[in-house]
Scaffold this active site. Structure first.
Site, PDB file in Angstrom:
ATOM      1  N   ARG A  42      41.959  34.409   5.455  1.00  0.00           N
ATOM      2  CA  ARG A  42      41.931  33.402   4.366  1.00  0.00           C
ATOM      3  C   ARG A  42      43.319  32.809   4.153  1.00  0.00           C
ATOM      4  O   ARG A  42      43.477  31.628   3.853  1.00  0.00           O
ATOM      5  CB  ARG A  42      41.392  33.993   3.065  1.00  0.00           C
ATOM      6  CG  ARG A  42      42.249  35.099   2.509  1.00  0.00           C
ATOM      7  CD  ARG A  42      41.706  35.631   1.188  1.00  0.00           C
ATOM      8  NE  ARG A  42      42.368  36.878   0.853  1.00  0.00           N
ATOM      9  CZ  ARG A  42      42.857  37.171  -0.347  1.00  0.00           C
ATOM     10  NH1 ARG A  42      42.763  36.312  -1.332  1.00  0.00           N
ATOM     11  NH2 ARG A  42      43.435  38.329  -0.565  1.00  0.00           N
ATOM     12  N   SER A  65      42.330  32.521  -4.659  1.00  0.00           N
ATOM     13  CA  SER A  65      41.763  33.550  -3.784  1.00  0.00           C
ATOM     14  C   SER A  65      41.431  33.006  -2.399  1.00  0.00           C
ATOM     15  O   SER A  65      41.576  33.700  -1.401  1.00  0.00           O
ATOM     16  CB  SER A  65      40.492  34.125  -4.407  1.00  0.00           C
ATOM     17  OG  SER A  65      40.768  34.673  -5.667  1.00  0.00           O
ATOM     18  N   GLU A  98      29.222  25.842  -7.582  1.00  0.00           N
ATOM     19  CA  GLU A  98      29.295  25.728  -6.119  1.00  0.00           C
ATOM     20  C   GLU A  98      28.329  24.693  -5.557  1.00  0.00           C
ATOM     21  O   GLU A  98      28.641  24.026  -4.572  1.00  0.00           O
ATOM     22  CB  GLU A  98      29.045  27.092  -5.470  1.00  0.00           C
ATOM     23  CG  GLU A  98      30.135  28.121  -5.749  1.00  0.00           C
ATOM     24  CD  GLU A  98      30.034  28.779  -7.129  1.00  0.00           C
ATOM     25  OE1 GLU A  98      29.017  28.538  -7.818  1.00  0.00           O
ATOM     26  OE2 GLU A  98      30.949  29.514  -7.515  1.00  0.00           O
ATOM     27  N   PHE A 117      29.321  32.990  -2.422  1.00  0.00           N
ATOM     28  CA  PHE A 117      29.021  31.943  -3.404  1.00  0.00           C
ATOM     29  C   PHE A 117      28.798  30.591  -2.736  1.00  0.00           C
ATOM     30  O   PHE A 117      27.854  29.882  -3.052  1.00  0.00           O
ATOM     31  CB  PHE A 117      30.149  31.842  -4.432  1.00  0.00           C
ATOM     32  CG  PHE A 117      30.420  33.147  -5.139  1.00  0.00           C
ATOM     33  CD1 PHE A 117      29.366  33.934  -5.580  1.00  0.00           C
ATOM     34  CD2 PHE A 117      31.709  33.594  -5.340  1.00  0.00           C
ATOM     35  CE1 PHE A 117      29.593  35.150  -6.223  1.00  0.00           C
ATOM     36  CE2 PHE A 117      31.952  34.803  -5.984  1.00  0.00           C
ATOM     37  CZ  PHE A 117      30.898  35.581  -6.424  1.00  0.00           C
ATOM     38  N   HIS A 142      36.581  36.088   1.715  1.00  0.00           N
ATOM     39  CA  HIS A 142      36.067  37.349   1.150  1.00  0.00           C
ATOM     40  C   HIS A 142      34.709  37.704   1.744  1.00  0.00           C
ATOM     41  O   HIS A 142      33.789  38.110   1.047  1.00  0.00           O
ATOM     42  CB  HIS A 142      35.985  37.258  -0.377  1.00  0.00           C
ATOM     43  CG  HIS A 142      37.317  37.078  -1.017  1.00  0.00           C
ATOM     44  ND1 HIS A 142      38.079  35.929  -0.850  1.00  0.00           N
ATOM     45  CD2 HIS A 142      38.055  37.896  -1.802  1.00  0.00           C
ATOM     46  CE1 HIS A 142      39.207  36.054  -1.506  1.00  0.00           C
ATOM     47  NE2 HIS A 142      39.236  37.235  -2.088  1.00  0.00           N
ATOM     48  N   ASP A 176      35.685  44.916  -5.285  1.00  0.00           N
ATOM     49  CA  ASP A 176      34.825  44.072  -6.121  1.00  0.00           C
ATOM     50  C   ASP A 176      33.343  44.417  -6.028  1.00  0.00           C
ATOM     51  O   ASP A 176      32.572  44.105  -6.927  1.00  0.00           O
ATOM     52  CB  ASP A 176      35.012  42.592  -5.762  1.00  0.00           C
ATOM     53  CG  ASP A 176      36.143  41.958  -6.566  1.00  0.00           C
ATOM     54  OD1 ASP A 176      36.504  42.519  -7.615  1.00  0.00           O
ATOM     55  OD2 ASP A 176      36.647  40.904  -6.146  1.00  0.00           O
ATOM     56  N   GLN A 225      30.011  40.458  -4.823  1.00  0.00           N
ATOM     57  CA  GLN A 225      31.003  39.538  -4.263  1.00  0.00           C
ATOM     58  C   GLN A 225      31.046  39.593  -2.725  1.00  0.00           C
ATOM     59  O   GLN A 225      31.778  38.850  -2.093  1.00  0.00           O
ATOM     60  CB  GLN A 225      32.412  39.877  -4.767  1.00  0.00           C
ATOM     61  CG  GLN A 225      32.476  40.257  -6.235  1.00  0.00           C
ATOM     62  CD  GLN A 225      32.170  39.101  -7.161  1.00  0.00           C
ATOM     63  OE1 GLN A 225      32.861  38.101  -7.163  1.00  0.00           O
ATOM     64  NE2 GLN A 225      31.104  39.229  -7.948  1.00  0.00           N
TER      65      GLN A 225
END
Lengths: 280, 324
Positions: free
Chosen positions: B19, B46, B67, B92, B118, B126, B130
């Site tokens: 990321r 993030s 989203e 998401f 993620h 998390d 998630q």
């Protein structure tokens, strides 16, 4: 290149003539297809005609002109009104003599607007709730490039039950996109019946105002009122405009008007005859 | 130079998270092309699109925690000629933006780039709400989408650049933790072209994402047992490099696919399809089996849910036993 929109400025009588032809097309197309959505196509006629013939900066001979205005039919099931208006306006990829092939295998006139078949369409729609987000993205992109383009998204009243509409409504006001106009075709009927029985959306105009939109309520069948509202939207700076257009589902055909049955049912041949008599 | 040769063992050396590499590359792309824009749903710190937001605030569009709208807005931007990257946690952006990816980018044909961060269970603490273990299958089900899952920093950098240059919808899967370095900065990547990161003739280990490094470690374990394992980084899941798969099946006669994803609908099933259609051979699958993970650190997650070198080596032994 710009000639074909500069020449426009149609009189209301001319627009009404076009609207009548479009209504005839709609019932004929849907009757020929034996399926489709007459009610919500007929309720939207004046608005779509006004946009394509009197308001938008478009050039049908040059449908991909980068600075054009764009119309997105978020309520994609009303495809027949868009097909007929585009054909009437002279887009090469919506041939008027093929309108009656609507929904048939091999036709460019797909059940819902499909850019793969008609490249002049601005978006493939049909899954409700998505057009406003697309229009917002387009409006943001055009603003970034300082293009004069304006973006018009027509939604059904039932469609605004979709949560995504309100995500987009919130975002459009937040980003102060004044080149975006939402139009709610408030005909009060959705597939299963009257909107107020399925899921009440009232007070519609108040909701849009609370979401930060400049909001107008008009008679969606009155060309002067539509023209006035679109002009007011163009003059409104710093916020998007929502036009809540009060319309009649099935407008122009007595037995279809305010009749939930004709949300998504084609007229029979006998009903078509009656409808065409009324639309003379 | 391959990550592992006969004479060198693969060693875990952590590089940047994928990321992070995505976020840095986005800034470079932003400098090179003013049409590159970013759409965010309150996770820029993030997903690392925050770097882009800082340098190009006018080309960064916040959508708030929404989203579906974010993906739709991205598709709209693409339709007026922009090269939009929409990013959020994989779980998401793909789950909540799936229908918008379908209508606005796949069926609706637009040049949208969707980046999920993620991904997998290696996000750790998390927990499952998630974690994304379904999105490769979901993204691959969208006609016309390119779907990629880079292994490390350098491959992410190259593949994000390739995505920007490619005309069409793309989904890229990236992860939260620092990723073991597999490639040097000079390694070339092409969408749809797998990379053989270790040569071998007895079995082929096909992996992507974090599992490429685990597959390389497994190859060393197997080598010590006298088994020569080929390792292929299938960074592009769609379009799949059927040629590399067919060749691996024919030449090694056994394949293990390893991924940080549900075995239902991920890389494994796609590779199996290609194997069935080319040179059928024995196969084993390392992945997450019909369950959700839990909180814990990334290493504990990979360990407990069977996604480390030991698990890949065990699957290889099983495949080799069946091969004989």
């Amino acid at each position: 290149m710009l000639e074909s929109f500069f020449h426009m400025a149609k009189s209301i009588a001319e627009l009404q003539d076009i609207a009548k032809r479009v209504r005839r097309d709609i019932v004929e197309m849907i009757a020929a297809a034996k399926s489709g959505h007459p009610g919500g196509s007929l309720s939207a006629v004046e608005i779509v005609v006004e946009l394509y013939f009197n308001h938008m900066r478009i050039d049908p001979a040059n449908p991909k002109w980068a600075d054009r205005d764009r119309f997105l039919l978020s309520k994609g099931h009303a495809a027949p009104v868009l097909y007929s208006v585009m054909a009437e306006r002279g887009y090469a990829d919506t041939p008027k003599d093929k309108l009656n092939t609507l929904r048939q295998f091999g036709s460019v006139f797909q059940g819902h607007p499909d850019r793969r078949f008609i490249p002049s369409l601005e978006a493939s729609t049909g899954s409700l709730g998505q057009g406003l987000s697309l229009g917002l993205g387009m409006a943001l992109g055009a603003r970034l490039d300082a293009r004069p383009s304006r973006f018009f998204v027509m939604m059904g009243d039932g469609e605004i039950q979709e949560g995504q509409i309100w995500e987009a409504a919130m975002a459009a006001a937040f980003h102060k996109v004044d080149n975006l106009v939402a139009i709610v075709d408030y005909n009060r009927i959705q597939l299963d019946g009257f909107v107020s029985d399925i899921m009440e959306i009232a007070p519609v105009a108040e909701k849009w105002r609370q979401f930060g939109w400049h909001t107008l309520e008009i008679d969606g069948h009155d060309f002067a009122a539509i023209e006035g509202a679109l002009a007011e939207a163009a003059a409104t700076k710093g916020k998007p405009t929502c036009i809540v257009a009060h319309t009649v589902k099935g407008k122009g055909v007595s037995f279809m008007e305010n009749n939930p049955k004709f949300h998504g049912v084609a007229p029979t041949q006998d009903e078509l005859k009656l409808a065409l008599q009324e639309l003379k | 130079m391959p990550a592992k040769t006969k004479n060198t063992k693969f060693e875990i050396k952590l590089g940047a998270a994928t990321r992070e590499a995505f976020g840095r590359t986005l800034v470079e792309l932003g400098r090179e092309n003013k049409d590159v824009v970013v759409v965010d749903a309150d996770l820029s710190k993030s997903t690392m699109t925050t770097y882009f937001a800082k340098e190009f605030p006018d080309r960064f569009f916040s959508c708030g925690i929404a989203e579906s709208n974010m993906v739709g807005v991205g598709a709209g931007l693409a339709m007026v000629g922009k090269i939009p990257f929409v990013a959020s946690f994989s779980v998401f952006v793909v789950n909540k933006g799936f229908e918008q990816m379908r209508i606005g980018a796949a069926y609706g044909r637009s040049n949208l780039k969707v980046v999920g961060t993620h991904s997998g269970i290696s996000i750790g603490e998390d927990g499952p709400s998630q974690m994304s273990v379904e999105e490769i299958g979901l993204a691959c089900s969208l006609a016309g989408f390119v779907v990629m899952a880079p292994a490390d920093e350098n491959s992410t950098k190259a593949l994000v650049r390739a995505a920007a240059a490619y005309d069409g919808p793309v989904f890229i899967r990236t992860g939260r933790p620092k990723a073991p370095v597999v490639y040097g900065a000079d390694q070339k990547f092409k969408i749809g072209k797998a990379i053989e990161v270790a040569a071998g003739r007895d079995i082929t280990l096909i992996a992507n994402g974090l599992l490429v490094a685990q597959a390389l470690l497994a190859a060393d374990v197997l080598e010590a047992e006298g088994v020569s394992a080929r390792v292929i980084d299938m960074h592009t899941v769609k379009p799949l490099d059927r040629e590399a798969i067919g060749r691996a099946a024919a030449e090694t006669g056994a394949i293990v696919v390893a991924e940080e994803h549900l075995v239902d609908g991920g890389l494994g099933v796609r590779v199996a399809q290609a194997v069935a259609e080319t040179n059928p051979c024995v196969m084993e699958f390392v992945g997450i089996h019909d369950r959700y993970a839990e909180s814990g650190n990334p290493d504990e997650m990979l360990e407990k849910y069977g996604l480390v070198a030991r698990d890949i080596a065990a699957a290889a032994r099983k495949a080799l036993a069946r091969k004989r």
